[in-house]
Design a protein around this motif. Structure first.
Motif, PDB file in Angstrom:
ATOM      1  N   PHE A 109       0.837  -1.203   0.000  1.00 13.90           N
ATOM      2  CA  PHE A 109       0.000   0.000   0.000  1.00 13.90           C
ATOM      3  C   PHE A 109       0.874   1.256   0.000  1.00 13.90           C
ATOM      4  O   PHE A 109       0.613   2.198  -0.751  1.00 13.90           O
ATOM      5  CB  PHE A 109      -0.940   0.003   1.211  1.00 13.90           C
ATOM      6  CG  PHE A 109      -1.883   1.167   1.223  1.00 13.90           C
ATOM      7  CD1 PHE A 109      -3.066   1.123   0.507  1.00 13.90           C
ATOM      8  CD2 PHE A 109      -1.581   2.316   1.931  1.00 13.90           C
ATOM      9  CE1 PHE A 109      -3.941   2.203   0.493  1.00 13.90           C
ATOM     10  CE2 PHE A 109      -2.443   3.408   1.932  1.00 13.90           C
ATOM     11  CZ  PHE A 109      -3.626   3.347   1.211  1.00 13.90           C
ATOM     12  N   ALA A 110       1.913   1.254   0.826  1.00 12.06           N
ATOM     13  CA  ALA A 110       2.807   2.416   0.907  1.00 12.06           C
ATOM     14  C   ALA A 110       3.472   2.677  -0.443  1.00 12.06           C
ATOM     15  O   ALA A 110       3.662   3.838  -0.836  1.00 12.06           O
ATOM     16  CB  ALA A 110       3.854   2.201   1.993  1.00 12.06           C
ATOM     17  N   LYS A 111       3.813   1.624  -1.173  1.00 11.61           N
ATOM     18  CA  LYS A 111       4.414   1.801  -2.494  1.00 11.61           C
ATOM     19  C   LYS A 111       3.419   2.458  -3.450  1.00 11.61           C
ATOM     20  O   LYS A 111       3.786   3.325  -4.242  1.00 11.61           O
ATOM     21  CB  LYS A 111       4.879   0.465  -3.057  1.00 11.61           C
ATOM     22  CG  LYS A 111       5.519   0.602  -4.428  1.00 11.61           C
ATOM     23  CD  LYS A 111       6.051  -0.704  -4.959  1.00 11.61           C
ATOM     24  CE  LYS A 111       6.710  -0.461  -6.336  1.00 11.61           C
ATOM     25  NZ  LYS A 111       7.290  -1.693  -6.860  1.00 11.61           N
ATOM     26  N   LEU A 112       2.163   2.052  -3.360  1.00 20.21           N
ATOM     27  CA  LEU A 112       1.132   2.621  -4.235  1.00 20.21           C
ATOM     28  C   LEU A 112       0.775   4.050  -3.855  1.00 20.21           C
ATOM     29  O   LEU A 112       0.478   4.870  -4.721  1.00 20.21           O
ATOM     30  CB  LEU A 112      -0.139   1.765  -4.194  1.00 20.21           C
ATOM     31  CG  LEU A 112      -0.063   0.395  -4.835  1.00 20.21           C
ATOM     32  CD1 LEU A 112      -1.377  -0.346  -4.628  1.00 20.21           C
ATOM     33  CD2 LEU A 112       0.253   0.509  -6.316  1.00 20.21           C
ATOM     34  N   ASP A 113       0.775   4.332  -2.564  1.00 24.48           N
ATOM     35  CA  ASP A 113       0.364   5.657  -2.063  1.00 24.48           C
ATOM     36  C   ASP A 113       1.518   6.642  -2.235  1.00 24.48           C
ATOM     37  O   ASP A 113       2.133   7.089  -1.277  1.00 24.48           O
ATOM     38  CB  ASP A 113      -0.065   5.546  -0.600  1.00 24.48           C
ATOM     39  CG  ASP A 113      -0.564   6.858  -0.030  1.00 24.48           C
ATOM     40  OD1 ASP A 113      -0.879   7.783  -0.823  1.00 24.48           O
ATOM     41  OD2 ASP A 113      -0.628   6.980   1.206  1.00 24.48           O
ATOM     42  N   VAL A 162      -4.324   7.462   1.067  1.00 19.97           N
ATOM     43  CA  VAL A 162      -5.359   7.059   0.115  1.00 19.97           C
ATOM     44  C   VAL A 162      -4.689   6.847  -1.243  1.00 19.97           C
ATOM     45  O   VAL A 162      -3.900   7.682  -1.679  1.00 19.97           O
ATOM     46  CB  VAL A 162      -6.448   8.153  -0.016  1.00 19.97           C
ATOM     47  CG1 VAL A 162      -7.480   7.775  -1.060  1.00 19.97           C
ATOM     48  CG2 VAL A 162      -7.120   8.397   1.321  1.00 19.97           C
ATOM     49  N   VAL A 163      -4.998   5.737  -1.906  1.00 15.21           N
ATOM     50  CA  VAL A 163      -4.463   5.487  -3.237  1.00 15.21           C
ATOM     51  C   VAL A 163      -5.511   5.920  -4.254  1.00 15.21           C
ATOM     52  O   VAL A 163      -6.674   5.537  -4.170  1.00 15.21           O
ATOM     53  CB  VAL A 163      -4.103   3.999  -3.440  1.00 15.21           C
ATOM     54  CG1 VAL A 163      -3.663   3.735  -4.880  1.00 15.21           C
ATOM     55  CG2 VAL A 163      -3.018   3.577  -2.471  1.00 15.21           C
ATOM     56  N   ARG A 193      -0.453   6.023 -11.390  1.00 11.93           N
ATOM     57  CA  ARG A 193       0.270   6.364 -12.620  1.00 11.93           C
ATOM     58  C   ARG A 193       1.778   6.138 -12.489  1.00 11.93           C
ATOM     59  O   ARG A 193       2.423   5.751 -13.448  1.00 11.93           O
ATOM     60  CB  ARG A 193       0.005   7.811 -13.007  1.00 11.93           C
ATOM     61  CG  ARG A 193      -1.253   7.973 -13.760  1.00 11.93           C
ATOM     62  CD  ARG A 193      -1.346   9.330 -14.444  1.00 11.93           C
ATOM     63  NE  ARG A 193      -2.682   9.444 -14.977  1.00 11.93           N
ATOM     64  CZ  ARG A 193      -3.692  10.009 -14.340  1.00 11.93           C
ATOM     65  NH1 ARG A 193      -3.511  10.569 -13.169  1.00 11.93           N
ATOM     66  NH2 ARG A 193      -4.878  10.054 -14.889  1.00 11.93           N
ATOM     67  N   GLY A 194       2.316   6.359 -11.315  1.00 15.19           N
ATOM     68  CA  GLY A 194       3.749   6.176 -11.149  1.00 15.19           C
ATOM     69  C   GLY A 194       4.173   4.748 -10.898  1.00 15.19           C
ATOM     70  O   GLY A 194       5.353   4.434 -10.912  1.00 15.19           O
ATOM     71  N   VAL A 195       3.206   3.859 -10.662  1.00 13.52           N
ATOM     72  CA  VAL A 195       3.534   2.496 -10.263  1.00 13.52           C
ATOM     73  C   VAL A 195       3.011   1.459 -11.254  1.00 13.52           C
ATOM     74  O   VAL A 195       3.606   0.404 -11.434  1.00 13.52           O
ATOM     75  CB  VAL A 195       2.930   2.195  -8.864  1.00 13.52           C
ATOM     76  CG1 VAL A 195       3.296   0.811  -8.380  1.00 13.52           C
ATOM     77  CG2 VAL A 195       3.375   3.241  -7.860  1.00 13.52           C
ATOM     78  N   TYR A 196       1.910   1.749 -11.889  1.00 12.19           N
ATOM     79  CA  TYR A 196       1.214   0.779 -12.728  1.00 12.19           C
ATOM     80  C   TYR A 196       0.903   1.439 -14.059  1.00 12.19           C
ATOM     81  O   TYR A 196       0.352   2.541 -14.099  1.00 12.19           O
ATOM     82  CB  TYR A 196      -0.067   0.344 -12.013  1.00 12.19           C
ATOM     83  CG  TYR A 196      -0.913  -0.669 -12.743  1.00 12.19           C
ATOM     84  CD1 TYR A 196      -0.589  -2.021 -12.725  1.00 12.19           C
ATOM     85  CD2 TYR A 196      -2.049  -0.282 -13.427  1.00 12.19           C
ATOM     86  CE1 TYR A 196      -1.368  -2.955 -13.378  1.00 12.19           C
ATOM     87  CE2 TYR A 196      -2.847  -1.216 -14.080  1.00 12.19           C
ATOM     88  CZ  TYR A 196      -2.491  -2.548 -14.058  1.00 12.19           C
ATOM     89  OH  TYR A 196      -3.270  -3.468 -14.703  1.00 12.19           O
TER      90      TYR A 196
END
Length: 189
Positions: free
Chosen positions: A102-106, A112-113, A119-122
């Motif tokens: 979650f922290a990587k996505l946020d 909150v994601v 956009r920066g991860v997926y």
């Protein structure tokens, strides 16, 4: 263990017997039953819904379950709280790896994601529907996010929603090592 806890355990076992999506399927089914969109069900709706899925409860059991998750004394259960209680808990190792994902996505760090965080991860650029012109990359990211977004599909996924998603998945993975490896690989942690 009181009778409501025993009833919940019975329902949990029946859901998990349906595989990794058993609780998610129950959640989707209940959201369809909730025709007024209130996010709640009364005892009769709960009992009928479970019976339609082959999970019978006695009227007294359904009423006791509703009382346990009745937020405002109205006699109906709060659907999200009920489903959260139905999901099995995760070990510390599993909770830690889910929190790391979650922290990587946020990316904004606001707890909150959103599509902007994704956009920066997926990347959705290579999704077949983007390549064919049927969807935009924004639509792909939003639909991806919707997998984790409970109930209202507001385009914002909280840590609790993310954990809820993985709690259901966690129930179908035997060991912590397998679960941690799976999440680590999926999110390239």
């Amino acid at each position: 263990m009181d009778t409501v806890d025993a009833t919940m355990e019975k329902l949990r076992v029946q859901c998990l017997a349906r595989g990794p999506s058993g609780i998610q399927g129950l959640a989707r089914f209940f959201r369809c039953l909730d025709q007024d969109g209130s996010g709640s069900l009364d005892a009769a709706e709960l009992q009928r819904g479970l019976a339609a899925l082959g999970m019978a409860l006695e009227p007294a059991e359904a009423e006791a379950v509703c009382r346990r998750w009745d937020r405002d004394g109205s006699g109906v259960l709060d659907l999200e709280e009920f489903l959260r209680a139905l999901r099995p808990s995760m070990s510390q190792a599993r909770e830690a790896i889910v929190a790391a994902a979650f922290a990587k996505l946020d990316r904004s760090g606001d707890g909150v994601v959103t599509v902007d965080d994704l956009r920066g991860v997926y990347s959705g650029r290579n999704h077949p529907k983007v390549r064919s012109g049927e969807w935009t990359e924004e639509e792909v990211l939003r639909r991806f996010l919707d997998n984790f977004d409970a109930g209202d599909k507001d385009g914002q996924v909280t840590l609790a929603e993310f954990q809820d998603y993985y709690s259901g998945l966690s129930a179908s993975v035997d060991t912590d090592e397998e679960f941690v490896a799976m999440v680590t690989s999926a999110w390239r942690l």
